[in-house]
Write a protein that holds these residues in place. Structure first.
Motif, PDB file in Angstrom:
ATOM      1  N   UNK A 169      15.740  34.029  10.470  1.00 28.37           N
ATOM      2  CA  UNK A 169      15.136  33.018   9.594  1.00 28.37           C
ATOM      3  C   UNK A 169      15.914  32.937   8.276  1.00 28.37           C
ATOM      4  N   UNK A 170      16.313  34.084   7.755  1.00 29.19           N
ATOM      5  CA  UNK A 170      17.106  34.111   6.528  1.00 29.19           C
ATOM      6  C   UNK A 170      18.425  33.360   6.729  1.00 29.19           C
ATOM      7  N   UNK A 220      12.990  43.948  16.950  1.00 26.92           N
ATOM      8  CA  UNK A 220      13.017  42.529  17.315  1.00 26.92           C
ATOM      9  C   UNK A 220      12.403  41.670  16.209  1.00 26.92           C
ATOM     10  N   UNK A 221      11.328  42.148  15.609  1.00 25.37           N
ATOM     11  CA  UNK A 221      10.713  41.409  14.498  1.00 25.37           C
ATOM     12  C   UNK A 221      11.683  41.309  13.324  1.00 25.37           C
ATOM     13  N   UNK A 222      12.382  42.398  13.033  1.00 22.38           N
ATOM     14  CA  UNK A 222      13.388  42.377  11.967  1.00 22.38           C
ATOM     15  C   UNK A 222      14.488  41.372  12.309  1.00 22.38           C
ATOM     16  N   UNK A 223      14.909  41.320  13.578  1.00 21.11           N
ATOM     17  CA  UNK A 223      15.915  40.334  14.004  1.00 21.11           C
ATOM     18  C   UNK A 223      15.432  38.914  13.741  1.00 21.11           C
ATOM     19  N   UNK A 224      14.179  38.631  14.058  1.00 15.90           N
ATOM     20  CA  UNK A 224      13.632  37.294  13.841  1.00 15.90           C
ATOM     21  C   UNK A 224      13.641  36.949  12.355  1.00 15.90           C
ATOM     22  N   UNK A 262      17.079  34.873  16.041  1.00 16.98           N
ATOM     23  CA  UNK A 262      15.700  34.502  16.357  1.00 16.98           C
ATOM     24  C   UNK A 262      15.460  34.555  17.861  1.00 16.98           C
ATOM     25  N   UNK A 263      16.330  33.916  18.641  1.00 16.04           N
ATOM     26  CA  UNK A 263      16.139  33.908  20.097  1.00 16.04           C
ATOM     27  C   UNK A 263      16.280  35.304  20.690  1.00 16.04           C
TER      28      UNK A 263
END
Length: 172
Positions: free
Chosen positions: A152-153, A144-148, A113-114
């Protein structure tokens, strides 16, 4: 690479995959910060033009800023320094989470997320000519959105165990 290595170690050596991934997550921000020093010297991952007060200039004829982007001597956003700053903050937050005894999956998730938030913002200041765009954003912002989302998962995975760096004396 860390995910593949952790998966192989899990199957070959029966090592807890969450412990391995959390260890990589704890080291990641520090290693990435050191790697950005290379970017700063080489001129890769550079920013778009900025004002005189915050911009840095690349003058070496061998720099990627000059060879590829043609921005010799132009003040640019120091995106390499932005990245180092967000990685150091992320690293300190992860150390705090570890000290609180947070589960390994939560540490892994918070790293993603970070990292994703930092990278998304950093990319908005980038100025590399060869970075592709898709649907109005740089491709790295989509990653980056996919990383976030990935983070979360991971934060929602229960019973992953607590990351511990203390040796098991009974096995010695």
């Amino acid at each position: 690479g860390a995910i593949i290595a952790s998966t192989l170690a899990f199957f070959i050596f029966s090592i807890n995959i969450y412990t391995l991934l959390a260890s990589f997550a704890m080291a990641g921000p520090w290693v990435q910060s050191i790697g950005r020093l290379r970017c700063l010297v080489q001129g890769c991952c550079h920013g778009r033009p900025s004002n005189e007060n915050i911009g840095i200039r690349f003058t070496s004829p061998y720099s990627r800023v000059n060879k590829i982007s043609g921005l010799a001597g132009v003040p640019l956003h120091p995106t390499q320094l932005y990245s180092m700053g967000t990685n150091i903050i992320s690293g300190l937050v992860l150390i705090r989470l570890y000290s609180l005894g947070m589960p390994s999956s939560f540490i892994i998730g918070m790293y993603f997320i970070m990292n994703g938030i930092g990278r998304f913002v950093e990319e908005s200041f980038r100025g590399e000519a060869q970075t592709p765009y898709w649907a109005g954003m740089r491709i790295y912002q989509w990653i980056a959105i996919v990383n976030i989302l990935f983070g979360a998962f991971f934060t929602a995975i229960p019973n992953s165990g607590v990351l511990s760096f203390q040796p098991n004396i009974e096995s010695l």
